[in-house]
Design a protein around this motif. Sequence first.
Motif, PDB file in Angstrom:
ATOM      1  N   LYS A  13      19.131   4.436   0.214  1.00 23.93           N
ATOM      2  CA  LYS A  13      19.501   3.196   0.898  1.00 23.93           C
ATOM      3  C   LYS A  13      18.955   1.957   0.182  1.00 23.93           C
ATOM      4  N   PHE A  14      17.779   2.071  -0.404  1.00 25.26           N
ATOM      5  CA  PHE A  14      17.135   0.917  -1.031  1.00 25.26           C
ATOM      6  C   PHE A  14      17.054   1.094  -2.543  1.00 25.26           C
ATOM      7  N   LYS A  15      18.220   1.254  -3.173  1.00 23.58           N
ATOM      8  CA  LYS A  15      18.289   1.444  -4.624  1.00 23.58           C
ATOM      9  C   LYS A  15      17.921   0.187  -5.399  1.00 23.58           C
ATOM     10  N   LYS A  16      18.162  -0.977  -4.798  1.00 22.42           N
ATOM     11  CA  LYS A  16      17.929  -2.246  -5.480  1.00 22.42           C
ATOM     12  C   LYS A  16      16.975  -3.119  -4.669  1.00 22.42           C
ATOM     13  N   ALA A  17      16.295  -3.996  -5.383  1.00 22.73           N
ATOM     14  CA  ALA A  17      15.456  -4.983  -4.713  1.00 22.73           C
ATOM     15  C   ALA A  17      16.370  -6.009  -4.043  1.00 22.73           C
ATOM     16  N   PRO A  18      15.911  -6.636  -2.983  1.00 22.66           N
ATOM     17  CA  PRO A  18      16.740  -7.658  -2.336  1.00 22.66           C
ATOM     18  C   PRO A  18      16.954  -8.855  -3.266  1.00 22.66           C
ATOM     19  N   ALA A  19      17.961  -9.639  -2.972  1.00 22.31           N
ATOM     20  CA  ALA A  19      18.278 -10.811  -3.792  1.00 22.31           C
ATOM     21  C   ALA A  19      17.120 -11.799  -3.831  1.00 22.31           C
ATOM     22  N   SER A  20      16.372 -11.863  -2.747  1.00 17.84           N
ATOM     23  CA  SER A  20      15.240 -12.778  -2.667  1.00 17.84           C
ATOM     24  C   SER A  20      14.055 -12.071  -2.012  1.00 17.84           C
ATOM     25  N   HIS A  58      -2.530  -0.612  -7.469  1.00 19.03           N
ATOM     26  CA  HIS A  58      -3.410  -1.701  -7.019  1.00 19.03           C
ATOM     27  C   HIS A  58      -2.643  -3.026  -6.918  1.00 19.03           C
ATOM     28  N   GLU A  59      -1.886  -3.361  -7.954  1.00 20.02           N
ATOM     29  CA  GLU A  59      -1.076  -4.582  -7.974  1.00 20.02           C
ATOM     30  C   GLU A  59       0.390  -4.224  -8.163  1.00 20.02           C
ATOM     31  N   ILE A  60       1.238  -4.811  -7.333  1.00 17.37           N
ATOM     32  CA  ILE A  60       2.673  -4.545  -7.416  1.00 17.37           C
ATOM     33  C   ILE A  60       3.400  -5.880  -7.493  1.00 17.37           C
ATOM     34  N   PRO A  61       4.175  -6.116  -8.545  1.00 14.64           N
ATOM     35  CA  PRO A  61       4.982  -7.343  -8.563  1.00 14.64           C
ATOM     36  C   PRO A  61       5.943  -7.337  -7.368  1.00 14.64           C
ATOM     37  N   ILE A  62       5.982  -8.421  -6.636  1.00 17.40           N
ATOM     38  CA  ILE A  62       6.846  -8.493  -5.451  1.00 17.40           C
ATOM     39  C   ILE A  62       8.304  -8.286  -5.837  1.00 17.40           C
ATOM     40  N   SER A  63       8.672  -8.699  -7.035  1.00 18.90           N
ATOM     41  CA  SER A  63      10.054  -8.530  -7.491  1.00 18.90           C
ATOM     42  C   SER A  63      10.434  -7.059  -7.665  1.00 18.90           C
ATOM     43  N   HIS A  64       9.447  -6.160  -7.721  1.00 22.53           N
ATOM     44  CA  HIS A  64       9.717  -4.723  -7.865  1.00 22.53           C
ATOM     45  C   HIS A  64       9.860  -4.012  -6.518  1.00 22.53           C
ATOM     46  N   ILE A  65       9.501  -4.688  -5.443  1.00 21.63           N
ATOM     47  CA  ILE A  65       9.549  -4.070  -4.119  1.00 21.63           C
ATOM     48  C   ILE A  65      10.981  -4.117  -3.586  1.00 21.63           C
ATOM     49  N   HIS A  66      11.493  -2.944  -3.195  1.00 20.77           N
ATOM     50  CA  HIS A  66      12.855  -2.848  -2.667  1.00 20.77           C
ATOM     51  C   HIS A  66      12.902  -3.029  -1.154  1.00 20.77           C
ATOM     52  N   ALA A  67      11.838  -2.622  -0.464  1.00 21.17           N
ATOM     53  CA  ALA A  67      11.806  -2.762   0.996  1.00 21.17           C
ATOM     54  C   ALA A  67      10.388  -2.531   1.500  1.00 21.17           C
ATOM     55  N   ILE A  68      10.127  -3.033   2.695  1.00 18.81           N
ATOM     56  CA  ILE A  68       8.893  -2.755   3.421  1.00 18.81           C
ATOM     57  C   ILE A  68       9.335  -2.294   4.802  1.00 18.81           C
ATOM     58  N   LEU A  69       8.966  -1.055   5.143  1.00 18.29           N
ATOM     59  CA  LEU A  69       9.467  -0.418   6.367  1.00 18.29           C
ATOM     60  C   LEU A  69       8.321   0.045   7.258  1.00 18.29           C
ATOM     61  N   GLU A  70       8.552   0.013   8.552  1.00 17.02           N
ATOM     62  CA  GLU A  70       7.549   0.490   9.498  1.00 17.02           C
ATOM     63  C   GLU A  70       7.927   1.874  10.024  1.00 17.02           C
ATOM     64  N   PHE A  71       6.912   2.753  10.073  1.00 27.58           N
ATOM     65  CA  PHE A  71       7.036   4.067  10.685  1.00 27.58           C
ATOM     66  C   PHE A  71       5.962   4.181  11.760  1.00 27.58           C
ATOM     67  N   ASP A  72       5.975   5.259  12.516  1.00 23.74           N
ATOM     68  CA  ASP A  72       5.021   5.425  13.605  1.00 23.74           C
ATOM     69  C   ASP A  72       3.570   5.304  13.138  1.00 23.74           C
ATOM     70  N   GLU A  73       3.240   5.968  12.034  1.00 28.47           N
ATOM     71  CA  GLU A  73       1.849   6.028  11.594  1.00 28.47           C
ATOM     72  C   GLU A  73       1.559   5.242  10.321  1.00 28.47           C
ATOM     73  N   ALA A  74       2.596   4.669   9.691  1.00 29.17           N
ATOM     74  CA  ALA A  74       2.385   4.006   8.401  1.00 29.17           C
ATOM     75  C   ALA A  74       3.388   2.886   8.177  1.00 29.17           C
ATOM     76  N   VAL A  75       3.065   2.062   7.204  1.00 26.45           N
ATOM     77  CA  VAL A  75       3.983   1.051   6.700  1.00 26.45           C
ATOM     78  C   VAL A  75       4.289   1.459   5.261  1.00 26.45           C
ATOM     79  N   ALA A  76       5.580   1.505   4.925  1.00 26.75           N
ATOM     80  CA  ALA A  76       6.004   1.977   3.608  1.00 26.75           C
ATOM     81  C   ALA A  76       6.407   0.802   2.719  1.00 26.75           C
ATOM     82  N   ILE A  77       5.969   0.869   1.465  1.00 27.92           N
ATOM     83  CA  ILE A  77       6.387  -0.088   0.442  1.00 27.92           C
ATOM     84  C   ILE A  77       7.275   0.697  -0.504  1.00 27.92           C
ATOM     85  N   VAL A  78       8.558   0.371  -0.530  1.00 27.97           N
ATOM     86  CA  VAL A  78       9.536   1.126  -1.316  1.00 27.97           C
ATOM     87  C   VAL A  78       9.690   0.474  -2.688  1.00 27.97           C
ATOM     88  N   LEU A  79       9.459   1.270  -3.720  1.00 23.94           N
ATOM     89  CA  LEU A  79       9.610   0.853  -5.111  1.00 23.94           C
ATOM     90  C   LEU A  79      10.704   1.700  -5.744  1.00 23.94           C
TER      91      LEU A  79
END
Length: 115
Positions: A13-20, A58-79
Motif C-alpha cells: 500500500k505504501f510503495k512511495k513516499a507522499p508528495a509532501s 537512529h536518523e531517518i530522512p523524512i523524505s524517505h518515510i512512506h507512512a506513519i501508522l498506529e497499531f494497538d501496541e506500536a507506532v510504525a514508521i514505514v520505509l
Amino acid sequence: MIQKKVIDSIYKKFKKAPASPDELDIPLLFEKVPEAASIEIDNDKLVINSVDPDSPFHEIPISHIHAILEFDEAVAIVLPNSIQFLSKDDGSLHVHLKDVGPSILDRLRQLATNE
C-alpha cells in the motif's frame, strides 16, 4: 506482534513516499510513543535518540518515510525496505526488514546456468 500478511500489505500500500512530508502523521509519534524513545525532528531528519547513534535506524530522512501508522501496541514508521515499530509501552524499537527476492537479472542468470 503484527502478522506477516499485514506487513506485506503495508509494503504494498505504501510503495512511495507522499508528495509532501506534511501528509505524514508525524504528530502521532509524539502523542503515542513514550518520551523514553526521545524522538525529535532535526534538519528534515527524524532522530530516535534511544537508538544507538551508529545504527542506521537512529536518523531517518523524512523524505524517505512512506507512512506513519498506529497499531494497538506500536507506532510504525514505514520505509522502502523496512518498517520500524516503536512500542507505545516503553518506546523500544523493533525492525522488520523487507524480504527481497531475486532480481530479474538474477533469475535470467539462474536460467542460463541451468541449461
